[in-house]
Design a protein around this motif. Structure first.
Motif, PDB file in Angstrom:
ATOM      1  N   PRO A   1      -2.930   2.657  12.926  1.00 58.61           N
ATOM      2  CA  PRO A   1      -2.147   2.671  11.590  1.00 58.61           C
ATOM      3  C   PRO A   1      -2.765   2.226  10.574  1.00 58.61           C
ATOM      4  CG  PRO A   1      -1.114   1.364  13.660  1.00 58.61           C
ATOM      5  CD  PRO A   1      -2.588   1.572  13.973  1.00 58.61           C
ATOM      6  N   ILE A   2      -2.533   3.135   9.321  1.00 58.69           N
ATOM      7  CA  ILE A   2      -3.173   2.553   8.079  1.00 58.69           C
ATOM      8  C   ILE A   2      -1.973   2.499   6.915  1.00 58.69           C
ATOM      9  CG2 ILE A   2      -5.477   3.294   8.599  1.00 58.69           C
ATOM     10  CD1 ILE A   2      -4.789   5.790   6.859  1.00 58.69           C
ATOM     11  N   VAL A   3      -2.160   1.856   5.884  1.00 61.09           N
ATOM     12  CA  VAL A   3      -1.388   1.770   4.844  1.00 61.09           C
ATOM     13  C   VAL A   3      -1.868   2.725   3.627  1.00 61.09           C
ATOM     14  CG1 VAL A   3      -0.433   0.223   2.721  1.00 61.09           C
ATOM     15  CG2 VAL A   3      -0.711  -0.633   5.188  1.00 61.09           C
ATOM     16  N   ILE A   4      -0.929   3.758   3.728  1.00 58.06           N
ATOM     17  CA  ILE A   4      -1.400   4.901   2.887  1.00 58.06           C
ATOM     18  C   ILE A   4      -1.786   4.586   1.460  1.00 58.06           C
ATOM     19  CG2 ILE A   4      -0.809   6.967   2.047  1.00 58.06           C
ATOM     20  CD1 ILE A   4      -1.466   7.344   4.697  1.00 58.06           C
ATOM     21  N   ARG A   5      -0.953   3.701   1.049  1.00 57.37           N
ATOM     22  CA  ARG A   5      -1.144   3.430  -0.439  1.00 57.37           C
ATOM     23  C   ARG A   5      -2.214   2.864  -0.965  1.00 57.37           C
ATOM     24  NH1 ARG A   5       3.448  -0.510  -2.519  1.00 57.37           N
ATOM     25  NH2 ARG A   5       4.837   1.207  -1.997  1.00 57.37           N
ATOM     26  N   GLU A   6      -2.721   2.063   0.009  1.00 54.46           N
ATOM     27  CA  GLU A   6      -3.998   1.173  -0.542  1.00 54.46           C
ATOM     28  C   GLU A   6      -5.137   2.156  -0.684  1.00 54.46           C
ATOM     29  OE1 GLU A   6      -4.914  -1.583   2.651  1.00 54.46           O
ATOM     30  OE2 GLU A   6      -3.048  -2.773   1.987  1.00 54.46           O
ATOM     31  N   LYS A   7      -5.587   2.992   0.252  1.00 60.02           N
ATOM     32  CA  LYS A   7      -6.695   3.919   0.338  1.00 60.02           C
ATOM     33  C   LYS A   7      -6.638   5.024  -0.893  1.00 60.02           C
ATOM     34  CE  LYS A   7      -9.851   2.005   2.755  1.00 60.02           C
ATOM     35  NZ  LYS A   7     -11.173   1.467   2.080  1.00 60.02           N
ATOM     36  N   VAL A   8      -5.357   5.489  -0.726  1.00 65.20           N
ATOM     37  CA  VAL A   8      -4.974   6.559  -1.763  1.00 65.20           C
ATOM     38  C   VAL A   8      -5.268   6.102  -3.165  1.00 65.20           C
ATOM     39  CG1 VAL A   8      -3.044   7.922  -2.725  1.00 65.20           C
ATOM     40  CG2 VAL A   8      -3.495   7.944  -0.392  1.00 65.20           C
ATOM     41  N   THR A   9      -4.751   4.786  -3.577  1.00 67.65           N
ATOM     42  CA  THR A   9      -4.939   4.389  -4.658  1.00 67.65           C
ATOM     43  C   THR A   9      -6.297   4.106  -5.034  1.00 67.65           C
ATOM     44  OG1 THR A   9      -2.690   3.086  -4.441  1.00 67.65           O
ATOM     45  CG2 THR A   9      -4.375   2.398  -6.292  1.00 67.65           C
ATOM     46  N   GLU A  10      -7.139   3.422  -4.075  1.00 67.33           N
ATOM     47  CA  GLU A  10      -8.440   3.482  -4.227  1.00 67.33           C
ATOM     48  C   GLU A  10      -9.286   4.758  -4.765  1.00 67.33           C
ATOM     49  OE1 GLU A  10     -12.191   2.404  -1.526  1.00 67.33           O
ATOM     50  OE2 GLU A  10     -10.530   0.987  -1.249  1.00 67.33           O
ATOM     51  N   MET A  11      -8.729   5.723  -3.893  1.00 67.49           N
ATOM     52  CA  MET A  11      -9.473   7.088  -4.108  1.00 67.49           C
ATOM     53  C   MET A  11      -9.095   7.593  -5.734  1.00 67.49           C
ATOM     54  SD  MET A  11      -8.367  10.557  -2.495  1.00 67.49           S
ATOM     55  CE  MET A  11      -6.710  10.449  -2.958  1.00 67.49           C
ATOM     56  N   ILE A  12      -7.853   7.430  -6.089  1.00 65.41           N
ATOM     57  CA  ILE A  12      -7.400   7.937  -7.372  1.00 65.41           C
ATOM     58  C   ILE A  12      -7.852   7.039  -8.437  1.00 65.41           C
ATOM     59  CG2 ILE A  12      -5.367   8.089  -8.945  1.00 65.41           C
ATOM     60  CD1 ILE A  12      -5.338  10.157  -6.574  1.00 65.41           C
ATOM     61  N   ASN A  13      -8.078   5.943  -8.247  1.00 57.17           N
ATOM     62  CA  ASN A  13      -8.780   5.099  -8.929  1.00 57.17           C
ATOM     63  C   ASN A  13     -10.286   5.281  -9.371  1.00 57.17           C
ATOM     64  OD1 ASN A  13      -6.597   3.328  -9.369  1.00 57.17           O
ATOM     65  ND2 ASN A  13      -7.071   1.808  -8.332  1.00 57.17           N
TER      66      ASN A  13
END
Length: 500
Positions: free
Chosen positions: A169-181
């Motif tokens: 299980p992963i928290v989608i927001r954390e890595k997606v936000t890092e990618m967009i940043n």
């Protein structure tokens, strides 16, 4: 609205009442034909009617009773709230020029270098110059395409992370936000974005302060409130930290340009070249460039990451939508080990999914407020100079007169519709419309579509802990942006075609 803010407002009202009575001014609005609205309390006006609720939902409920155009008093701020597409058209088209300015905010004054940015800056010759420069030089379709390498690189890193996290299980927001940043940082400053983590943290802090419903914004005449609420010190601290990071990046780039000439293909080099070439009616300074970058980071990071998270949330809640989107992606890219942005043109249904996500979950459900600069009329009511006008984009996007089964997630609704988010359909304005429309639409939407396409192509997704689709929470958090309250947690598994 934050409960602590509400409490402070109510306590402050005791002090303000005395001041108000002593300094009561004649009511000039009596001669104006203002829109109707809910009854007001002394001093705080209608604040109590939105306190403790999500403002866009509270305004929508009030509009059902008082009409699609309401006059509300939010502290000292006299405000018109628009909740229908028909009247949004009067704001964005009929009266676009008269309503083209922005109200003063402490945030814009302190953090955006005296409101010298494009998002919150006042309308005028300088603003028009900067808006044209950003639209033509920084965020044109051609320029956005030139950043495809940065996007592909960062989304590749994100996909590799997902591969390494399969069955967990992963928290989608954390890595997606890092990618967009990372995409925004590299597009802005190339590969050398110093103190990126600190920069992003500061932008996050700033994002939490832009609701427009803080005590200092609602009672601007009482300067002491910005001090006792802590708002002024918070903004000043963020500003100084951002300024130091930008200074370091700028100095290093100037040294590099002197040594090697123009060598980068990022936004900073474009802006430095414009600055050095002269010829502008209003020569731009380093501070003006910094204000543009604050806009880029605040407008281009959380909003895109938020939309990706909401899209995945809605697809997990509606498995038929997920199945249809995955089938389309896998048929379009069949056999490809690597996909590129040019492949996105073959995806029709996925683009409908993004549209429907932006309809039900607009990043800024209450669009940035406008300020009247020339008296005008909306629906026959007078809108005086300095009046604040807010369009409830969420209310327009779920208006049952324009949308069938308006509050259900149905991407298919766009199959036989030309309705789009480019500012000409006023029932669908997640990015605004008219002169004040967001100039970064292409930049953001391209990243959203490209990331989602690869997430659906390479992986199957399931809810952890034996949750079912009906268990997926779609509650929004409080604040200016409609971020998901409970971060989405998913378990990726590698699609069989890529498992060997």
């Amino acid at each position: 609205m934050d409960a602590g803010v509400t409490f402070l407002l109510l306590v402050s009202s005791l002090i303000l009442s005395f001041y108000f009575i002593l300094n009561r001014k004649p009511n000039a609005s009596k001669s104006l034909n203002l829109p109707p609205g809910p009854p007001k309390l002394p001093i705080i006006g209608n604040i109590h009617q939105i306190a403790g609720a999500l403002p866009h939902h509270a305004f929508r409920e009030l509009a059902k009773k008082y009409g699609p155009i309401m006059h509300m008093q939010l502290g000292q701020i006299s405000t018109i709230v628009i909740s229908s597409p028909l009247l949004a058209k009067e704001v964005f088209k009929t009266n676009d020029l008269a309503l083209a300015s922005r109200p003063y905010t402490l945030l814009a004054d302190i953090v955006l270098y005296g409101s010298s940015d494009v998002a919150l800056g006042p309308y005028g010759d300088y603003w028009r110059q900067m808006k044209k420069m950003i639209t033509v030089e920084l965020l044109s379709a051609k320029k956005v395409r030139s950043f495809s390498g940065f996007r592909e690189q960062e989304i590749d890193h994100f996909i590799e992370f997902l591969r390494s996290s399969c069955e967990k299980p992963i928290v989608i927001r954390e890595k997606v936000t890092e990618m967009i940043n990372n995409i925004v940082c590299k597009s802005s400053f190339g590969d050398n974005c110093k103190q990126q983590d600190v920069l992003i943290e500061l932008v996050d802090d700033l994002g939490r302060l832009v609701s427009g419903f803080y005590v200092a914004d609602l009672f601007p005449e009482f300067g002491f409130l910005s001090v006792i609420s802590g708002m002024k010190s918070k903004l000043t601290k963020i500003h100084k930290s951002l300024d130091k990071i930008f200074d370091d990046i700028f100095e290093e780039r100037k040294t590099k340009r002197q040594r090697n000439g123009v060598s980068e293909d990022d936004l900073l080099d474009v802006l430095f070249t414009i600055k050095e070439s002269g010829g502008l009616q209003f020569p731009i300074t380093d501070d003006n460039i910094k204000a543009v970058f604050v806009n880029m980071f605040t407008g281009g990071t959380d909003t895109s990451a938020m939309t990706i998270e909401w899209a995945m949330t809605e697809m997990m809640k509606n498995p038929n939508v997920m199945d249809k989107a995955q089938r389309e992606v896998r048929e379009a890219f069949k056999g490809k080990k690597k996909i590129t942005e040019s492949d996105l043109q073959d995806l029709v249904y996925l683009k409908f999914v993004v549209k429907e996500t932006l309809r039900l979950h607009p990043p800024l459900p209450l669009l940035l407020p406008r300020e009247c600069r020339e008296q005008c009329q909306i629906a026959g009511y007078d809108i005086p100079v300095k009046m604040k006008v807010i369009v409830n984009a969420f209310a327009c996007a779920v208006d049952p007169e324009y949308w069938d089964d308006a509050e259900s997630f149905k991407p298919e609704r766009f199959e036989k519709s030309t309705t789009d988010f480019m500012g000409t359909n006023f029932e669908f304005v997640p990015f605004g419309s008219g002169r004040r429309m967001c100039p970064g639409i292409n930049f953001g939407v391209t990243s959203i579509q490209f990331a989602l396409a690869q997430m659906l192509y390479y992986f199957n997704w399931k809810l952890p802990f034996e949750l079912s689709p009906k268990d997926v929470d779609i509650t929004e958090n409080d604040g200016a942006t409609a971020v998901k309250k409970v971060p989405l947690m998913l378990t990726p598994t590698l699609y069989s075609s890529f498992s060997h």
